[in-house]
Each structure stands twice: as structure tokens, then as C-alpha cells.
Design an enzyme around this catalytic site. Structure first.
Site, PDB file in Angstrom:
ATOM      1  N   ARG A  99       0.837  -1.217   0.000  1.00  0.00           N
ATOM      2  CA  ARG A  99       0.000   0.000   0.000  1.00  0.00           C
ATOM      3  C   ARG A  99       0.868   1.262   0.000  1.00  0.00           C
ATOM      4  O   ARG A  99       0.444   2.327  -0.430  1.00  0.00           O
ATOM      5  CB  ARG A  99      -0.895   0.026   1.256  1.00  0.00           C
ATOM      6  CG  ARG A  99      -1.876  -1.102   1.358  1.00  0.00           C
ATOM      7  CD  ARG A  99      -2.414  -1.209   2.772  1.00  0.00           C
ATOM      8  NE  ARG A  99      -1.311  -1.485   3.700  1.00  0.00           N
ATOM      9  CZ  ARG A  99      -1.468  -1.456   5.047  1.00  0.00           C
ATOM     10  NH1 ARG A  99      -2.643  -1.143   5.581  1.00  0.00           N
ATOM     11  NH2 ARG A  99      -0.452  -1.722   5.837  1.00  0.00           N
TER      12      ARG A  99
ATOM     13  N   GLN B 222       1.596  23.126  20.266  1.00  0.00           N
ATOM     14  CA  GLN B 222       1.120  23.812  19.068  1.00  0.00           C
ATOM     15  C   GLN B 222       1.887  23.275  17.869  1.00  0.00           C
ATOM     16  O   GLN B 222       3.081  22.952  17.995  1.00  0.00           O
ATOM     17  CB  GLN B 222       1.385  25.334  19.206  1.00  0.00           C
ATOM     18  CG  GLN B 222       0.451  26.218  18.433  1.00  0.00           C
ATOM     19  CD  GLN B 222       0.543  27.672  18.906  1.00  0.00           C
ATOM     20  OE1 GLN B 222       1.571  28.307  18.718  1.00  0.00           O
ATOM     21  NE2 GLN B 222      -0.514  28.185  19.515  1.00  0.00           N
TER      22      GLN B 222
ATOM     23  N   ARG C 219      13.744  31.385   5.491  1.00  0.00           N
ATOM     24  CA  ARG C 219      13.035  31.884   6.675  1.00  0.00           C
ATOM     25  C   ARG C 219      13.949  31.703   7.885  1.00  0.00           C
ATOM     26  O   ARG C 219      14.528  30.631   8.048  1.00  0.00           O
ATOM     27  CB  ARG C 219      11.723  31.117   6.908  1.00  0.00           C
ATOM     28  CG  ARG C 219      10.706  31.255   5.773  1.00  0.00           C
ATOM     29  CD  ARG C 219       9.420  30.560   6.131  1.00  0.00           C
ATOM     30  NE  ARG C 219       8.481  30.464   5.017  1.00  0.00           N
ATOM     31  CZ  ARG C 219       7.211  30.898   5.095  1.00  0.00           C
ATOM     32  NH1 ARG C 219       6.776  31.468   6.227  1.00  0.00           N
ATOM     33  NH2 ARG C 219       6.387  30.766   4.062  1.00  0.00           N
TER      34      ARG C 219
ATOM     35  N   LYS D 252      11.367  23.263  19.328  1.00  0.00           N
ATOM     36  CA  LYS D 252      10.539  22.906  18.178  1.00  0.00           C
ATOM     37  C   LYS D 252      11.086  21.679  17.465  1.00  0.00           C
ATOM     38  O   LYS D 252      12.288  21.515  17.312  1.00  0.00           O
ATOM     39  CB  LYS D 252      10.368  24.073  17.214  1.00  0.00           C
ATOM     40  CG  LYS D 252      11.619  24.690  16.695  1.00  0.00           C
ATOM     41  CD  LYS D 252      11.315  25.915  15.841  1.00  0.00           C
ATOM     42  CE  LYS D 252      11.182  27.137  16.680  1.00  0.00           C
ATOM     43  NZ  LYS D 252      11.539  28.382  15.992  1.00  0.00           N
TER      44      LYS D 252
ATOM     45  N   HIS E 262      16.308  29.004  14.833  1.00  0.00           N
ATOM     46  CA  HIS E 262      16.037  28.054  13.734  1.00  0.00           C
ATOM     47  C   HIS E 262      15.752  28.805  12.446  1.00  0.00           C
ATOM     48  O   HIS E 262      15.137  29.884  12.450  1.00  0.00           O
ATOM     49  CB  HIS E 262      14.836  27.174  14.089  1.00  0.00           C
ATOM     50  CG  HIS E 262      14.426  26.302  12.944  1.00  0.00           C
ATOM     51  ND1 HIS E 262      13.321  26.563  12.164  1.00  0.00           N
ATOM     52  CD2 HIS E 262      15.009  25.195  12.413  1.00  0.00           C
ATOM     53  CE1 HIS E 262      13.240  25.641  11.207  1.00  0.00           C
ATOM     54  NE2 HIS E 262      14.249  24.799  11.338  1.00  0.00           N
TER      55      HIS E 262
ATOM     56  N   ASP F 193      13.064  39.444   8.100  1.00  0.00           N
ATOM     57  CA  ASP F 193      14.250  38.571   8.208  1.00  0.00           C
ATOM     58  C   ASP F 193      15.490  39.234   7.613  1.00  0.00           C
ATOM     59  O   ASP F 193      16.599  38.995   8.058  1.00  0.00           O
ATOM     60  CB  ASP F 193      13.963  37.237   7.522  1.00  0.00           C
ATOM     61  CG  ASP F 193      13.034  36.362   8.358  1.00  0.00           C
ATOM     62  OD1 ASP F 193      12.623  35.305   7.855  1.00  0.00           O
ATOM     63  OD2 ASP F 193      12.712  36.760   9.509  1.00  0.00           O
TER      64      ASP F 193
HETATM   65  C1  LIG Z   1       5.648  31.607  13.760  1.00  0.00           C
HETATM   66  C2  LIG Z   1       4.172  31.859  13.734  1.00  0.00           C
HETATM   67  C3  LIG Z   1       3.617  32.819  12.914  1.00  0.00           C
HETATM   68  N1  LIG Z   1       2.275  33.018  12.928  1.00  0.00           N
HETATM   69  C4  LIG Z   1       1.698  34.002  12.023  1.00  0.00           C
HETATM   70  C5  LIG Z   1       2.309  35.387  12.114  1.00  0.00           C
HETATM   71  C6  LIG Z   1       2.258  35.896  10.701  1.00  0.00           C
HETATM   72  O1  LIG Z   1       0.998  36.464  10.454  1.00  0.00           O
HETATM   73  C7  LIG Z   1       2.385  34.640   9.851  1.00  0.00           C
HETATM   74  C8  LIG Z   1       3.784  34.418   9.350  1.00  0.00           C
HETATM   75  O2  LIG Z   1       4.636  34.579  10.460  1.00  0.00           O
HETATM   76  P1  LIG Z   1       6.193  34.642  10.253  1.00  0.00           P
HETATM   77  O3  LIG Z   1       6.510  35.521   9.078  1.00  0.00           O
HETATM   78  O4  LIG Z   1       6.829  34.926  11.573  1.00  0.00           O
HETATM   79  O5  LIG Z   1       6.506  33.115   9.861  1.00  0.00           O
HETATM   80  P2  LIG Z   1       7.943  32.522   9.611  1.00  0.00           P
HETATM   81  O6  LIG Z   1       8.894  33.541   9.086  1.00  0.00           O
HETATM   82  O7  LIG Z   1       7.729  31.282   8.837  1.00  0.00           O
HETATM   83  O8  LIG Z   1       8.433  32.108  11.072  1.00  0.00           O
HETATM   84  C9  LIG Z   1       8.747  30.760  11.378  1.00  0.00           C
HETATM   85  O9  LIG Z   1       9.898  30.434  10.653  1.00  0.00           O
HETATM   86  C10 LIG Z   1      11.049  30.069  11.380  1.00  0.00           C
HETATM   87  C11 LIG Z   1      12.021  29.391  10.441  1.00  0.00           C
HETATM   88  C12 LIG Z   1      10.794  29.278  12.602  1.00  0.00           C
HETATM   89  O10 LIG Z   1      11.574  28.433  13.021  1.00  0.00           O
HETATM   90  C13 LIG Z   1       9.575  29.574  13.371  1.00  0.00           C
HETATM   91  O11 LIG Z   1       8.743  28.427  13.431  1.00  0.00           O
HETATM   92  C14 LIG Z   1       8.806  30.685  12.878  1.00  0.00           C
HETATM   93  O12 LIG Z   1       9.411  31.855  13.395  1.00  0.00           O
HETATM   94  O13 LIG Z   1       1.982  33.555  10.689  1.00  0.00           O
HETATM   95  C15 LIG Z   1       1.440  32.291  13.748  1.00  0.00           C
HETATM   96  O14 LIG Z   1       0.213  32.505  13.752  1.00  0.00           O
HETATM   97  N2  LIG Z   1       1.971  31.344  14.558  1.00  0.00           N
HETATM   98  C16 LIG Z   1       3.313  31.097  14.576  1.00  0.00           C
HETATM   99  O15 LIG Z   1       3.758  30.216  15.335  1.00  0.00           O
END
Ligand SMILES: Cc1cn([C@H]2C[C@H](O)[C@@H](COP(=O)(O)OP(=O)(O)O[C@H]3O[C@H](C)C(=O)[C@H](O)[C@H]3O)O2)c(=O)[nH]c1=O
Length: 175
Positions: free
Chosen positions: A23, A46, A59, A72, A119, A168
Site C-alpha cells: 500500500r 502547538q 526563513r 521545536k 532556527h 528577516d
Molecule cells: C511563527 C508563527 C507565525 N504566525 C503568524 C504570524 C504571521 O501572520 C504569519 C507568518 O509569520 P512569520 O513571518 O513569523 O513566519 P515565519 O517567518 O515562517 O516564522 C517561522 O519560521 C522560522 C524558520 C521558525 O523556526 C519559526 O517556526 C517561525 O518563526 O503567521 C502564527 O500565527 N503562529 C506562529 O507560530
């Protein structure tokens, strides 16, 4: 599951054994007992998915500050990514050192990044997706980051950045 330590204390790779049959396949991604026996958290509160359209998307480098510093568990579930853990714990013997691993969409390899370690990742294929499980809920006010190309860390990324957020790109030099 096989747990492999890295040169950064607390950063652990987890490799799952996939059972294959006519499968397809099946593999375990988390087990609180096994995780706790190997010094990892047995509880995640979460989980999230990061979807990345273009190869070369970067990212990071992100962390969440105390009192909600997060660990994480990171897994690629589609495509491929160069995944980086960067030690920002000032008391750590590997302070400012980084560890990288390639995560593939097969998903059988994950990396655990403990609190105090930033990270980030760069995608190696279009349409790469990353699945996260966090030990703390997201608190925007506690979100922190350092720049991916900060000379303080000299992270060697595999390719030119194709897409990155303004946030970033603009983290100040690490102090
Ligand atoms: C991180 C996060 C973001 N958000 C919302 C906030 C913004 O509206 C949207 C994008 O957020 P952000 O630009 O911070 O997402 P990333 O740049 O992918 O951030 C992540 O990327 C790096 C590589 C990581 O290791 C973390 O998990 C996390 O910081 O999702 C949420 O609602 N929950 C969350 O846990």
C-alpha cells in the site's frame, strides 16, 4: 525511532523507520515515552505548517524569548530544505555555532531545536513544506530573530536567496 546527538547540546536528529508494504509506507513521528527517554520533551502544545513556493526561499533565524522560549520539532513534509539550528545560549560552549541538516519531504528525518537555539531554513526545491511542533504557544511579542547572513555566525547557505521577508532581511547585527 533513532535519536542522534549533534555538536550542539540539545539539537537532536530523529530518524523514523518506515514500514513498507504494497500500500505504501507508515512511520511514527512522535512518542512521548521515547522522546522523554532520549532527553527530549514529551509534550508539544502547538503545531504549524510553513508553505514555500520558490526554491531558495529563506526563513529565519528565529526564536521565541523567555518566559516562553520554545523548543521545536521540525520536519520537511514536501520538497527539500537545508535546515539550520544556531546556538544563541551565551553560556553554551557552542555559543554562536550552527548545525545544518538536509530535510527531505519523505519526512522520516526531523530535527529538534531546543529553547535558546534559533532556527531557520532555506528551501532546495519549489513547493517545500515544513511541519513544526512547538513546546510553547506562539507569542508574537516574544518573537525574536537574528540575520541569516550575520558575519557573527557565518552560516554557509547552499544557494542564493530567492525570497525572504523584510523582517528577516533587516535584523540588526548580533551583539
Ligand atoms: C511563527 C508563527 C507565525 N504566525 C503568524 C504570524 C504571521 O501572520 C504569519 C507568518 O509569520 P512569520 O513571518 O513569523 O513566519 P515565519 O517567518 O515562517 O516564522 C517561522 O519560521 C522560522 C524558520 C521558525 O523556526 C519559526 O517556526 C517561525 O518563526 O503567521 C502564527 O500565527 N503562529 C506562529 O507560530
Amino acid at each position: 525511532m533513532k535519536f542522534s546527538k549533534t555538536h550542539i547540546d540539545g539539537v537532536v536528529m530523529i530518524d523514523s523507520d518506515e514500514s513498507l508494504d504494497q500500500r505504501g509506507g507508515f512511520f511514527r513521528t512522535f512518542c512521548s515515552d521515547e522522546f522523554e527517554r532520549n532527553g527530549l520533551p514529551g509534550r508539544f502544545v502547538q503545531s504549524s505548517v510553513s508553505r514555500n513556493t520558490l526554491r531558495g526561499t529563506l526563513r529565519g533565524m528565529h526564536f521565541q524569548r523567555d518566559p516562553r522560549a520554545e523548543g521545536k520539532l521540525v520536519r520537511c513534509i514536501r520538497g527539500r530544505a537545508f535546515d539550520v539550528a544556531l546556538d544563541l545560549r551565551r553560556s553554551s560552549p557552542t555559543f554562536k555555532r550552527w548545525f545544518a541538516v538536509e530535510l527531505a519531504g519523505a519526512g522520516t528525518r526531523a530535527i529538534f531545536v531546543p529553547a535558546g537555539v534559533a532556527h531557520g531554513f532555506q528551501t532546495l526545491e519549489d513547493d517545500t513544506e515544513i511541519f513544526y511542533q512547538m513546546t510553547e504557544p506562539y507569542v508574537p511579542e516574544l518573537a525574536g530573530g537574528v540575520r541569516f547572513d550575520d558575519p557573527a555566525f557565518a552560516i554557509s547557505w547552499p544557494r542564493a536567496v530567492s525570497v525572504i521577508s523584510e523582517r528577516d532581511k533587516s535584523f540588526a547585527d548580533f551583539d
